[in-house]
Design a protein around this motif. Structure first.
Motif, PDB file in Angstrom:
ATOM      1  N   HIS A  62      86.550  48.628  71.285  1.00 23.69           N
ATOM      2  CA  HIS A  62      87.848  49.123  71.756  1.00 23.69           C
ATOM      3  C   HIS A  62      88.984  48.122  71.551  1.00 23.69           C
ATOM      4  CE1 HIS A  62      86.365  52.846  73.535  1.00 23.69           C
ATOM      5  NE2 HIS A  62      85.390  52.161  74.107  1.00 23.69           N
ATOM      6  N   VAL A 111      86.919  55.004  77.408  1.00 21.51           N
ATOM      7  CA  VAL A 111      85.689  54.215  77.325  1.00 21.51           C
ATOM      8  C   VAL A 111      84.541  55.057  77.847  1.00 21.51           C
ATOM      9  CG1 VAL A 111      84.493  52.142  78.125  1.00 21.51           C
ATOM     10  CG2 VAL A 111      86.945  52.064  77.609  1.00 21.51           C
ATOM     11  N   VAL A 112      83.505  55.202  77.052  1.00 27.59           N
ATOM     12  CA  VAL A 112      82.355  56.006  77.443  1.00 27.59           C
ATOM     13  C   VAL A 112      81.384  55.154  78.239  1.00 27.59           C
ATOM     14  CG1 VAL A 112      80.398  57.361  76.607  1.00 27.59           C
ATOM     15  CG2 VAL A 112      82.599  57.479  75.424  1.00 27.59           C
ATOM     16  N   GLN A 113      81.083  55.595  79.463  1.00 23.83           N
ATOM     17  CA  GLN A 113      80.142  54.877  80.308  1.00 23.83           C
ATOM     18  C   GLN A 113      78.746  55.480  80.162  1.00 23.83           C
ATOM     19  OE1 GLN A 113      80.862  52.220  81.830  1.00 23.83           O
ATOM     20  NE2 GLN A 113      83.109  52.245  81.899  1.00 23.83           N
ATOM     21  N   PRO A 114      77.729  54.638  80.060  1.00 22.17           N
ATOM     22  CA  PRO A 114      76.360  55.174  79.943  1.00 22.17           C
ATOM     23  C   PRO A 114      75.959  55.901  81.227  1.00 22.17           C
ATOM     24  CG  PRO A 114      76.325  52.796  80.274  1.00 22.17           C
ATOM     25  CD  PRO A 114      77.753  53.171  80.029  1.00 22.17           C
ATOM     26  N   ARG A 115      75.170  56.983  81.081  1.00 23.42           N
ATOM     27  CA  ARG A 115      74.752  57.754  82.250  1.00 23.42           C
ATOM     28  C   ARG A 115      73.728  57.001  83.085  1.00 23.42           C
ATOM     29  NH1 ARG A 115      73.711  62.287  78.605  1.00 23.42           N
ATOM     30  NH2 ARG A 115      75.687  63.287  78.109  1.00 23.42           N
ATOM     31  N   ARG A 116      72.986  56.163  82.421  1.00 20.41           N
ATOM     32  CA  ARG A 116      72.002  55.398  83.157  1.00 20.41           C
ATOM     33  C   ARG A 116      71.816  54.036  82.502  1.00 20.41           C
ATOM     34  NH1 ARG A 116      66.748  59.026  81.425  1.00 20.41           N
ATOM     35  NH2 ARG A 116      66.913  58.714  79.162  1.00 20.41           N
ATOM     36  N   LYS A 117      71.476  53.054  83.285  1.00 22.95           N
ATOM     37  CA  LYS A 117      71.265  51.721  82.761  1.00 22.95           C
ATOM     38  C   LYS A 117      69.907  51.634  82.089  1.00 22.95           C
ATOM     39  CE  LYS A 117      74.152  49.428  86.215  1.00 22.95           C
ATOM     40  NZ  LYS A 117      74.189  48.384  87.283  1.00 22.95           N
TER      41      LYS A 117
END
Length: 259
Positions: free
Chosen positions: A168, A249-255
């Motif tokens: 980004h 910004v795309v956040q992950p659904r799970r770590k």
């Protein structure tokens, strides 16, 4: 340039003689041959220089880059160069002339502590400068900017800074105007370095690009990444896609599961 070459011709040939493929005198011809296949150094244009401690190895002027040999390489001692005096070489080839790129290479070494500097005449670099030249007056014509492209990760955050740019982040490459004689570009390249201290490259309008890095690997990586981005930028402009975009910004659904 004859005065610059008035050194100990034929002496110190051992500086360019090595069986090590990673020796600068072997790497420069190898790299230039590769760059020739990419169309970056056609017609003897472009060049490459590598610094190894206090010694600087430089491709000559006027040589067909794909046919260059280690014996064609110039060598100078960086600490022994005195400003405003003719450059002296501790090793010169029997033919050719010193490259007019030399003072620009030296600027990368002295001002940025670079270990390698590459100069190409990439058509994509030239086209980007032409697109910027024809940009509306409301847009900057002196800097190439692009963000939200994966290949931006190939660039460091700046000399002395840890890590690389992120997806980004915005990559900024300053643009300087071309001059009739290449060595006259030096002061403008140095001004651009001062204005953009985190940049690893400078575009020269209607000419090409200078790219430097801490070592050969990093300089080559950034040069290849830049050429990718320049070509992408030209095609984006043809499709009406802006170089600068504002995307979430795309956040992950799970770590990720810890191992």
């Amino acid at each position: 340039m004859a005065s610059e070459a008035a050194d100990q011709r034929g002496n110190n040939d051992h500086l360019v003689e090595s069986n090590d493929p990673d020796h600068p005198a072997n790497l420069i011809p190898s790299l230039c041959a590769k760059f020739w296949t990419l169309g970056w150094v056609t017609g003897t244009g472009g060049g490459c220089s590598i610094r190894e401690e206090d010694l600087v190895y430089i491709a000559p002027s006027g040589v067909q880059k794909e046919l260059m040999k280690p014996a064609d390489i110039y060598v100078l001692s960086l600490p022994h160069q005195v400003p405003s005096t003719p450059r002296t070489y501790i090793r010169s080839p029997p033919a050719f002339k010193p490259s007019q790129c030399t003072p620009l290479f030296l600027a990368a070494f002295t001002r940025r502590g670079a270990g390698c500097c590459i100069h190409t005449h990439s058509q994509w670099a030239v086209l980007v400068t032409l697109l910027l030249e024809s940009a509306p007056a409301t847009e900057s014509r002196r800097v190439f900017e692009i963000n939200n492209i994966e290949q931006i990760k190939g660039f460091g955050k700046g000399p002395g800074k840890v890590g690389n740019l992120g997806y980004h982040d915005t990559l900024r490459i300053p643009v300087i105007e071309n001059t009739a004689h290449e060595e006259d570009l030096t002061e403008f390249l140095e001004d651009a370095m001062d204005e953009f201290p985190d940049a690893y490259a400078v575009l020269v309008r209607r000419h090409g690009v200078y790219v430097w890095g801490d070592n050969v690997h990093k300089a080559k990586t950034m040069c290849e990444s830049l050429d990718y981005l320049f070509r992408l930028a030209v095609e984006m402009r043809q499709l009406g896609i802006p170089w600068i975009s504002d995307i979430p910004v795309v956040q992950p659904r799970r770590k990720a599961v810890e191992q």
